[in-house]
Design a protein around this motif. Structure first.
Motif, PDB file in Angstrom:
ATOM      1  N   ARG A   1     106.792  30.434  49.290  1.00 41.02           N
ATOM      2  CA  ARG A   1     105.918  29.374  49.804  1.00 41.02           C
ATOM      3  C   ARG A   1     104.658  29.247  48.958  1.00 41.02           C
ATOM      4  O   ARG A   1     104.182  28.141  48.685  1.00 41.02           O
ATOM      5  CB  ARG A   1     105.553  29.670  51.256  1.00 41.02           C
ATOM      6  CG  ARG A   1     106.739  29.563  52.215  1.00 41.02           C
ATOM      7  CD  ARG A   1     106.311  29.899  53.628  1.00 41.02           C
ATOM      8  NE  ARG A   1     107.440  29.808  54.561  1.00 41.02           N
ATOM      9  CZ  ARG A   1     107.360  30.144  55.847  1.00 41.02           C
ATOM     10  NH1 ARG A   1     106.200  30.598  56.344  1.00 41.02           N
ATOM     11  NH2 ARG A   1     108.423  30.038  56.624  1.00 41.02           N
ATOM     12  N   ARG A   2     104.116  30.398  48.546  1.00 41.58           N
ATOM     13  CA  ARG A   2     102.908  30.356  47.717  1.00 41.58           C
ATOM     14  C   ARG A   2     103.181  29.666  46.389  1.00 41.58           C
ATOM     15  O   ARG A   2     102.368  28.860  45.913  1.00 41.58           O
ATOM     16  CB  ARG A   2     102.405  31.783  47.473  1.00 41.58           C
ATOM     17  CG  ARG A   2     101.035  31.855  46.810  1.00 41.58           C
ATOM     18  CD  ARG A   2     100.618  33.295  46.612  1.00 41.58           C
ATOM     19  NE  ARG A   2     101.380  33.898  45.538  1.00 41.58           N
ATOM     20  CZ  ARG A   2     101.029  33.838  44.246  1.00 41.58           C
ATOM     21  NH1 ARG A   2      99.930  33.188  43.881  1.00 41.58           N
ATOM     22  NH2 ARG A   2     101.767  34.412  43.329  1.00 41.58           N
ATOM     23  N   GLN A   3     104.352  29.992  45.797  1.00 43.69           N
ATOM     24  CA  GLN A   3     104.704  29.344  44.537  1.00 43.69           C
ATOM     25  C   GLN A   3     104.876  27.840  44.723  1.00 43.69           C
ATOM     26  O   GLN A   3     104.454  27.037  43.867  1.00 43.69           O
ATOM     27  CB  GLN A   3     105.995  29.963  43.977  1.00 43.69           C
ATOM     28  CG  GLN A   3     105.865  31.414  43.529  1.00 43.69           C
ATOM     29  CD  GLN A   3     104.932  31.568  42.353  1.00 43.69           C
ATOM     30  OE1 GLN A   3     104.742  30.637  41.556  1.00 43.69           O
ATOM     31  NE2 GLN A   3     104.317  32.741  42.242  1.00 43.69           N
ATOM     32  N   GLU A   4     105.498  27.451  45.843  1.00 39.19           N
ATOM     33  CA  GLU A   4     105.664  26.018  46.116  1.00 39.19           C
ATOM     34  C   GLU A   4     104.308  25.335  46.281  1.00 39.19           C
ATOM     35  O   GLU A   4     104.078  24.231  45.767  1.00 39.19           O
ATOM     36  CB  GLU A   4     106.517  25.829  47.368  1.00 39.19           C
ATOM     37  CG  GLU A   4     107.971  26.255  47.185  1.00 39.19           C
ATOM     38  CD  GLU A   4     108.747  26.174  48.478  1.00 39.19           C
ATOM     39  OE1 GLU A   4     108.119  25.838  49.524  1.00 39.19           O
ATOM     40  OE2 GLU A   4     109.961  26.454  48.471  1.00 39.19           O
ATOM     41  N   LEU A   5     103.400  25.998  47.004  1.00 42.39           N
ATOM     42  CA  LEU A   5     102.063  25.430  47.190  1.00 42.39           C
ATOM     43  C   LEU A   5     101.310  25.352  45.869  1.00 42.39           C
ATOM     44  O   LEU A   5     100.567  24.387  45.623  1.00 42.39           O
ATOM     45  CB  LEU A   5     101.279  26.268  48.202  1.00 42.39           C
ATOM     46  CG  LEU A   5     101.775  26.191  49.650  1.00 42.39           C
ATOM     47  CD1 LEU A   5     100.993  27.158  50.529  1.00 42.39           C
ATOM     48  CD2 LEU A   5     101.647  24.768  50.200  1.00 42.39           C
ATOM     49  N   LEU A   6     101.496  26.373  45.022  1.00 43.67           N
ATOM     50  CA  LEU A   6     100.848  26.332  43.711  1.00 43.67           C
ATOM     51  C   LEU A   6     101.369  25.157  42.880  1.00 43.67           C
ATOM     52  O   LEU A   6     100.597  24.485  42.177  1.00 43.67           O
ATOM     53  CB  LEU A   6     101.085  27.651  42.964  1.00 43.67           C
ATOM     54  CG  LEU A   6     100.289  28.863  43.455  1.00 43.67           C
ATOM     55  CD1 LEU A   6     100.706  30.120  42.696  1.00 43.67           C
ATOM     56  CD2 LEU A   6      98.787  28.626  43.294  1.00 43.67           C
ATOM     57  N   LYS A   7     102.679  24.927  42.979  1.00 44.80           N
ATOM     58  CA  LYS A   7     103.244  23.790  42.251  1.00 44.80           C
ATOM     59  C   LYS A   7     102.683  22.470  42.782  1.00 44.80           C
ATOM     60  O   LYS A   7     102.334  21.570  42.006  1.00 44.80           O
ATOM     61  CB  LYS A   7     104.767  23.808  42.369  1.00 44.80           C
ATOM     62  CG  LYS A   7     105.434  24.950  41.613  1.00 44.80           C
ATOM     63  CD  LYS A   7     106.942  24.920  41.800  1.00 44.80           C
ATOM     64  CE  LYS A   7     107.609  26.064  41.052  1.00 44.80           C
ATOM     65  NZ  LYS A   7     109.084  26.065  41.240  1.00 44.80           N
ATOM     66  N   ARG A   8     102.590  22.362  44.111  1.00 42.65           N
ATOM     67  CA  ARG A   8     102.033  21.149  44.700  1.00 42.65           C
ATOM     68  C   ARG A   8     100.570  20.980  44.301  1.00 42.65           C
ATOM     69  O   ARG A   8     100.113  19.870  43.990  1.00 42.65           O
ATOM     70  CB  ARG A   8     102.165  21.202  46.216  1.00 42.65           C
ATOM     71  CG  ARG A   8     103.602  21.078  46.716  1.00 42.65           C
ATOM     72  CD  ARG A   8     103.664  21.166  48.224  1.00 42.65           C
ATOM     73  NE  ARG A   8     102.860  20.112  48.833  1.00 42.65           N
ATOM     74  CZ  ARG A   8     102.624  20.022  50.160  1.00 42.65           C
ATOM     75  NH1 ARG A   8     103.138  20.941  50.975  1.00 42.65           N
ATOM     76  NH2 ARG A   8     101.899  19.034  50.634  1.00 42.65           N
ATOM     77  N   LYS A   9      99.847  22.095  44.315  1.00 46.41           N
ATOM     78  CA  LYS A   9      98.438  22.038  43.919  1.00 46.41           C
ATOM     79  C   LYS A   9      98.296  21.574  42.479  1.00 46.41           C
ATOM     80  O   LYS A   9      97.450  20.720  42.156  1.00 46.41           O
ATOM     81  CB  LYS A   9      97.814  23.420  44.104  1.00 46.41           C
ATOM     82  CG  LYS A   9      96.369  23.499  43.650  1.00 46.41           C
ATOM     83  CD  LYS A   9      95.840  24.914  43.803  1.00 46.41           C
ATOM     84  CE  LYS A   9      94.412  25.012  43.267  1.00 46.41           C
ATOM     85  NZ  LYS A   9      93.897  26.400  43.369  1.00 46.41           N
ATOM     86  N   GLN A  10      99.140  22.156  41.600  1.00 47.06           N
ATOM     87  CA  GLN A  10      99.068  21.766  40.197  1.00 47.06           C
ATOM     88  C   GLN A  10      99.437  20.297  40.015  1.00 47.06           C
ATOM     89  O   GLN A  10      98.830  19.587  39.199  1.00 47.06           O
ATOM     90  CB  GLN A  10     100.006  22.664  39.371  1.00 47.06           C
ATOM     91  CG  GLN A  10      99.867  22.483  37.878  1.00 47.06           C
ATOM     92  CD  GLN A  10      98.480  22.855  37.381  1.00 47.06           C
ATOM     93  OE1 GLN A  10      97.883  23.827  37.840  1.00 47.06           O
ATOM     94  NE2 GLN A  10      97.943  22.050  36.458  1.00 47.06           N
ATOM     95  N   LYS A  11     100.418  19.842  40.800  1.00 47.74           N
ATOM     96  CA  LYS A  11     100.810  18.429  40.714  1.00 47.74           C
ATOM     97  C   LYS A  11      99.659  17.519  41.154  1.00 47.74           C
ATOM     98  O   LYS A  11      99.378  16.488  40.525  1.00 47.74           O
ATOM     99  CB  LYS A  11     102.037  18.187  41.579  1.00 47.74           C
ATOM    100  CG  LYS A  11     102.594  16.774  41.494  1.00 47.74           C
ATOM    101  CD  LYS A  11     103.856  16.650  42.316  1.00 47.74           C
ATOM    102  CE  LYS A  11     104.422  15.222  42.197  1.00 47.74           C
ATOM    103  NZ  LYS A  11     103.482  14.204  42.676  1.00 47.74           N
ATOM    104  N   LEU A  12      98.973  17.915  42.245  1.00 53.05           N
ATOM    105  CA  LEU A  12      97.834  17.122  42.709  1.00 53.05           C
ATOM    106  C   LEU A  12      96.708  17.118  41.683  1.00 53.05           C
ATOM    107  O   LEU A  12      96.053  16.086  41.462  1.00 53.05           O
ATOM    108  CB  LEU A  12      97.331  17.668  44.047  1.00 53.05           C
ATOM    109  CG  LEU A  12      98.273  17.469  45.246  1.00 53.05           C
ATOM    110  CD1 LEU A  12      97.717  18.187  46.472  1.00 53.05           C
ATOM    111  CD2 LEU A  12      98.460  15.982  45.542  1.00 53.05           C
ATOM    112  N   ILE A  13      96.498  18.286  41.068  1.00 55.48           N
ATOM    113  CA  ILE A  13      95.456  18.355  40.034  1.00 55.48           C
ATOM    114  C   ILE A  13      95.798  17.426  38.875  1.00 55.48           C
ATOM    115  O   ILE A  13      94.939  16.685  38.353  1.00 55.48           O
ATOM    116  CB  ILE A  13      95.290  19.808  39.549  1.00 55.48           C
ATOM    117  CG1 ILE A  13      94.675  20.670  40.667  1.00 55.48           C
ATOM    118  CG2 ILE A  13      94.422  19.873  38.295  1.00 55.48           C
ATOM    119  CD1 ILE A  13      94.601  22.141  40.336  1.00 55.48           C
ATOM    120  N   ASN A  14      97.081  17.469  38.476  1.00 55.92           N
ATOM    121  CA  ASN A  14      97.505  16.595  37.375  1.00 55.92           C
ATOM    122  C   ASN A  14      97.377  15.114  37.759  1.00 55.92           C
ATOM    123  O   ASN A  14      96.949  14.281  36.942  1.00 55.92           O
ATOM    124  CB  ASN A  14      98.944  16.914  36.983  1.00 55.92           C
ATOM    125  CG  ASN A  14      99.072  18.306  36.372  1.00 55.92           C
ATOM    126  OD1 ASN A  14      98.102  18.841  35.811  1.00 55.92           O
ATOM    127  ND2 ASN A  14     100.254  18.896  36.466  1.00 55.92           N
TER     128      ASN A  14
END
Length: 210
Positions: free
Chosen positions: A163-176
């Motif tokens: 879940r943390r990895q998924e959230l990190l991916k979502r966070k990175q996508k939002l940042i991008n």
């Protein structure tokens, strides 16, 4: 009589028996010699003396043989006793080594039991909560239950890590996405400034018109 009763070895008993016979024959021979010295040495007495001497010499010879055998037997017995004593000493040393090893292992076991294992510091869920989730471990022993709790903790942490990895991916996508939008806005500002600069001559013409 007391000595004969205390001796049970057949060879030593034979030595005592022959010794008694030789002693009795020696006494009888002395009595015959006394009779012969008194002038009563008849032919029968002389014959009896010769017979007793012969039997005495035979018993003495037999006694010497038994004595020699007894000495050899005693020597063998001493050697066997020495070997047995060495074996006893060896076994005693082994026993002492086993006692030492036992004490050492007991110390190691005590050290292991009192060792502050890292798994004891894990933030595991309480036993009651775990048994409510996994009732199949209600009748298990402490070791099996602890292993299952650690395994449950590992599975939960893996799920949380996913879940943390998924959230990190979502966070990175939002940042991008935010960066891309900021870049788009910046480009739009530049385009507007260029448009305004390009429209200034036209505005000036309109301002000069009557």
């Amino acid at each position: 009589m007391a000595i004969e009763k205390s001796i049970t070895d057949p060879s030593l008993a034979a030595v005592l028996q022959i010794s008694d016979q030789a002693r009795d024959q020696a006494h009888a021979l002395l009595q015959l010699a006394d009779r012969a010295s008194d002038g009563r040495a008849t032919a029968d007495v002389q014959a009896e003396i010769a017979k007793q001497q012969k039997q005495l010499f035979t018993n003495i010879s037999h006694l010497r043989g038994l004595h020699r055998n007894a000495c050899l037997s005693a020597r063998d017995t001493k050697a066997q006793t020495a070997e047995a004593r060495q074996e006893v000493d060896r076994l005693h040393l082994q026993l002492q080594n086993l006692y030492y090893e036992q004490r050492h292992l007991q110390g190691e076991i005590t050290g292991c039991e009192s060792y502050d294992h890292k798994y004891q510091q894990l933030p595991l869920i309480p036993v009651e909560e775990f048994l409510a989730l996994r009732p199949e471990y209600v009748d298990s022993n402490d070791d099996e239950r602890m292993f299952a709790r650690i395994e449950h903790e590992r599975e939960e942490r893996e799920i949380l890590e996913q879940r943390r990895q998924e959230l990190l991916k979502r966070k990175q996508k939002l940042i991008n996405d935010n960066k891309r939008r900021k870049d788009d806005l910046a480009n739009l500002d530049q385009d507007l400034e260029k448009f305004i600069d390009a429209a200034k001559p036209i505005l000036e013409l309109f301002e000069k018109a009557p």
